[in-house]
Motif scaffolding. Sequence first.
Motif, PDB file in Angstrom:
ATOM      1  N   GLU A 637       0.810  -1.218   0.000  1.00  0.00           N
ATOM      2  CA  GLU A 637       0.000   0.000   0.000  1.00  0.00           C
ATOM      3  C   GLU A 637       0.855   1.287   0.000  1.00  0.00           C
ATOM      4  OE1 GLU A 637      -3.382  -0.581   0.075  1.00  0.00           O
ATOM      5  OE2 GLU A 637      -4.264   1.353   0.634  1.00  0.00           O
ATOM      6  N   ARG A 640       2.849   1.690  -3.112  1.00  0.00           N
ATOM      7  CA  ARG A 640       2.071   2.129  -4.252  1.00  0.00           C
ATOM      8  C   ARG A 640       1.923   3.654  -4.232  1.00  0.00           C
ATOM      9  NH1 ARG A 640      -3.052   2.176  -5.181  1.00  0.00           N
ATOM     10  NH2 ARG A 640      -3.494   1.440  -3.088  1.00  0.00           N
ATOM     11  N   MET A 641       1.723   4.130  -3.021  1.00  0.00           N
ATOM     12  CA  MET A 641       1.594   5.585  -2.894  1.00  0.00           C
ATOM     13  C   MET A 641       2.866   6.264  -3.399  1.00  0.00           C
ATOM     14  SD  MET A 641      -1.333   6.466  -1.753  1.00  0.00           S
ATOM     15  CE  MET A 641      -2.056   5.134  -2.665  1.00  0.00           C
ATOM     16  N   THR A 643       5.316   5.204  -5.401  1.00  0.00           N
ATOM     17  CA  THR A 643       5.564   5.120  -6.847  1.00  0.00           C
ATOM     18  C   THR A 643       4.523   5.917  -7.626  1.00  0.00           C
ATOM     19  OG1 THR A 643       4.296   3.077  -6.881  1.00  0.00           O
ATOM     20  CG2 THR A 643       6.665   2.840  -6.802  1.00  0.00           C
ATOM     21  N   SER A 644       3.261   5.800  -7.185  1.00  0.00           N
ATOM     22  CA  SER A 644       2.215   6.487  -7.931  1.00  0.00           C
ATOM     23  C   SER A 644       2.445   8.001  -7.937  1.00  0.00           C
ATOM     24  CB  SER A 644       0.857   6.195  -7.329  1.00  0.00           C
ATOM     25  OG  SER A 644       0.573   4.825  -7.483  1.00  0.00           O
ATOM     26  N   PHE A 645       2.721   8.511  -6.742  1.00  0.00           N
ATOM     27  CA  PHE A 645       2.863   9.979  -6.694  1.00  0.00           C
ATOM     28  C   PHE A 645       4.158  10.455  -7.333  1.00  0.00           C
ATOM     29  CE2 PHE A 645      -0.726   9.525  -3.913  1.00  0.00           C
ATOM     30  CZ  PHE A 645      -1.499  10.599  -4.319  1.00  0.00           C
ATOM     31  N   ALA A 647       5.369   9.065  -9.937  1.00  0.00           N
ATOM     32  CA  ALA A 647       5.019   9.040 -11.357  1.00  0.00           C
ATOM     33  C   ALA A 647       4.170  10.260 -11.714  1.00  0.00           C
ATOM     34  CB  ALA A 647       4.262   7.752 -11.678  1.00  0.00           C
ATOM     35  N   LEU A 648       3.222  10.578 -10.812  1.00  0.00           N
ATOM     36  CA  LEU A 648       2.354  11.727 -11.039  1.00  0.00           C
ATOM     37  C   LEU A 648       3.178  13.022 -11.103  1.00  0.00           C
ATOM     38  CD1 LEU A 648      -0.676  11.654 -11.383  1.00  0.00           C
ATOM     39  CD2 LEU A 648      -0.925  12.370  -9.003  1.00  0.00           C
ATOM     40  N   LYS A 651       5.039  13.167 -14.298  1.00  0.00           N
ATOM     41  CA  LYS A 651       4.134  13.400 -15.402  1.00  0.00           C
ATOM     42  C   LYS A 651       3.684  14.870 -15.447  1.00  0.00           C
ATOM     43  CE  LYS A 651       0.140  10.955 -17.290  1.00  0.00           C
ATOM     44  NZ  LYS A 651      -0.897  10.004 -16.928  1.00  0.00           N
ATOM     45  N   LYS A 652       3.329  15.389 -14.270  1.00  0.00           N
ATOM     46  CA  LYS A 652       2.692  16.692 -14.267  1.00  0.00           C
ATOM     47  C   LYS A 652       3.669  17.858 -14.137  1.00  0.00           C
ATOM     48  CE  LYS A 652      -1.986  15.777 -13.246  1.00  0.00           C
ATOM     49  NZ  LYS A 652      -3.170  16.233 -12.496  1.00  0.00           N
ATOM     50  N   LYS A 676       9.353  -2.854  -4.570  1.00  0.00           N
ATOM     51  CA  LYS A 676       8.202  -3.540  -5.128  1.00  0.00           C
ATOM     52  C   LYS A 676       8.561  -5.007  -5.432  1.00  0.00           C
ATOM     53  CE  LYS A 676       6.602  -2.948  -9.417  1.00  0.00           C
ATOM     54  NZ  LYS A 676       6.195  -2.121 -10.578  1.00  0.00           N
TER      55      LYS A 676
END
Lengths: 845, 145
Positions: A637, A640-641, A643-645, A647-648, A651-652, A676
């Motif tokens: 969990e 994931r946070m 890596t996701s953020f 990546a975000l 990206k942004k 991971k």
Amino acid sequence: MKPQKLSFEKKILVFFFLTLILISVIVFLSIRINTETKSTRNWVSLTEKVLSLADSLQNDEQEVVIQSRSFILTANENYLLSYTATNASLQRNLARLRQFTRENRWQQKKVDSLQAIYMGYLPIRQQAINLRRQKNFQLADVVQLIYKADTVLAQLRDIFHSLKSEQKQLLNDRKAAYQKNVEFSAWVVRILLLLFVFAILLAFYLVYRNSVNRRKAELALRKSEELVKSIIHYAPILVNVKDRSGKYILANQQFATAIQADAEHMIGKTCEGIIPPAIEALVNKEDNEVIKHGQPVELMIDLDAPGGKHTFLTSKFPLYDDKGSLYAIGTTAIDITPLKTSHEALLKSFENQQKILDGLQQALRTSLDLLCIIDGNGEFIMLSDTVRQLLGYAPKELMHKKFMDFVVESDRSQTAVIARQIMDGEPVADFTNHYRKKDGSIIPIIWSATWSAEDKLMYCIARNGSERVKTARQLAQSETRLLHAQKIARLGNWDWDLRNNTWSCSDEIYHLFGVAKETITNTQQFLLDSIHPEDKQQLVNARESLLAKGGKIDIEHRIITANGAILFVHTKGEVSLDNEGHPFWFSGTMQDITERKRSELQMKQLNSDLEKRAEELKASNAELERFAYVASHDLQEPLRMVTSFLALLQKKHQNEFDETSKKYIHFAVDGAERMKGLIQDLLHYSRVGASAEAFGTVDLNVLIKELQTVFAPALRENMGILNVQPLPVVSGHKMQLHQLFQNLIGNALKYRSSQNPFIEVGCTDEKEYWRFFVKDNGIGIDQRYFDKIFIIFQRLHTRTDYSGTGIGLAICKKIVERHGGKIWVKSEPGQGSTFYFTLKKSHNA
Amino acid sequence: MLKEVRILLVEDNEGDIVLTMEALKEAKIRNEIDVVKDGEAALQFLRKAGVYKEASTPDLIFLDINLPKIDGMEILSIIKNDEQLKVIPVIMLTTSDAERDIMKSYYNHANCYITKPVDLDKFMSIIQTIKNFWINIVKLPKTND
């Protein structure tokens, strides 16, 4: 088949028929003779007629010749008149001859030719006559014609002759045949007549004899009837006869008396109301039995008569008339009451005697004992044959010899004392002395003897004592052995005579309790006192139960020895009951089992420790698996946070970062990625233990085929070869076995050397296990790391050289262990590696 | 006219809420998203109780499993046993890919089960797919407010 004897009536009938046939034959023959005679007579007369006719024809012919010649000579017409008349008569006679001979073809022919010749002659004669009537006739022509006519006539005469002689011959033959025939028939008739007379005589004789015999038989029958009547009347036996419907035809006085009825009034009645009702059913049943089977029956009938019960031996038998059908049932009965009583008594006494006799005979036959009689001088006067076995002498050899001569010298004085004692009227039993046998050897003999003052004889029974002596010795030996054995086994035995309350214990019992035998006065009390207090009640209860109703005891308990040590003993015993069911004997054993008990206790302790440890281990393993599962899950969990953020962010806000920031973000991303991988591997690893999928049968050949497809691209790329031998079908977890082979083959490809990869997979049968190997020609492993490579997250190489988290072999190890096997490696750096693992064949256990 | 879809997101993790909202925004769905952060709140929302008196019934529910107070599995069971609520499709959106969670969800009549991928792009594409399927393709039952 034996010809049946014909009855008299039948004989007569047959005889009558035979006579009838005889008469018929005679009549037939007579008729035949008569006919024959008649026909022969006819024939003879016919033949005679033919003959006379032939004669008259011949006369006529001569007449014709004479008369014709006379005219020719004289030309007197008167001659011609007679000539014509004679000619006509000749013609008539010829016709008659033809008629008489119509039954004879040959003679008819002759008659034909006769007529033909005659007809040929007539014109010639007529010509001659006509020629003579002319005035200028030439004599020469007439003579010539006459001559011609005579020639023809000569032929005619010849035929007459032959006809006549033939006829005569025939007549003779006929007469002869007739004579013969008639004579034969006459003879036959005569013989038959004789036979007929004889038969009549015979018949008369037979009839006569039969009537005489019948009269004799009637006389005998009447006599025997009288006899039977007398017997039935006077014999001490009960007789009655009943017809098929059960009515009495005959009953004698004895029968009437026995059933207390009147013999006269019984006839024509059934037994109902006549014989006692108690036996009526039985009698009727047996009567029916006789009627049904046509066989005699025998039975006992008990009849209550004045003065007690009487038993009758009763026979019932069928009576047949001359047509063979059953018309009556005869019954005879004899009162066997006195016979039965005396017979029974006799039988019993005889049986008793027989038993005694049998027993005696048996005893004598099977006994090896010597029986002998010694007279007042001490000499044998009688010896049984068994002396041969005992002393080697035949009975004869010892007769009238002094017995003392055969006693061994050292025993003689004592023997003499005993002999005197016996003669004084004191019988001796079980006295042993030694005898010298015929072959010189010495034998102990046991004696029992008694003195008969009346006969002045000593009656002795002797027996070979060697066995007893030997047995006694053996007994002593085996007792010693037993004691020795008891000592070794630390096992003692006891016998308790409950009636006399006496104890007998083997030495080992005292050894066990650590006391001297002599110091114990009350064994029972001593034993009871020595039992461990905690076990005492149990034993006391058991003993009470045993003493009440018998049975067995088998118990382990503790005792306290004299020096205070506690021993574990195993007590086994049995109480025997006497015939009335009362306990009278208690015997048993007691064995020291302290050593065994001690090791048993130790074993028990060890086992329970082990079980406890196993439980703990199991719990901790389960805990560990749960931990790994939850941890990896919960770790996912936050990761994931991250890596996701990240990546975000990339990206942004890509454009807002400088190079350094980008580098930092890269490391953060890379770290998260690795994290991971680790978590996923950890999850994977924990799942090997947690999977719920059941074991099944897995065909490894199919499994490897799938893997060959998976690895085909990698093999192609590296010019590698995967060589797989035939593999077995095993019991296991398909997904896990797939993972196992995939990891091992994957490693072999991954850690390849500069050579083209060559990977071999195979299997050997190791009884309870299959042993597999995966062999490569890769970089190899240093022996130092053989154990380390199977530990989770242990790596031998940097991530730069070989990627991975170091979980592959750890998973392999876990899978193999889950399948009840082991995994190990053999390798040398640069020489390739061979990974071995075993899989248990059966997972039942 | 594009229809408006109401989604109820039941999720306690702020990060996930943001990510899901981002993804739905990216998917260009005309929608109204209500977010509740625990199981109890979710039930109150659905039953229009307490502070959620004015709430409107969602067309679709995104449900996490690990939730404070009442966990997602229990919420699912309550929804699917409720005569009014059981018609609303429930999409399990969770980190877990455990076999027993998947089995249990479907056993309780979850309409679908989705494991949140670690990778952001994958997450985005999954939300896109959910939108496509559940909003554009599937006919949803009419809910009366």
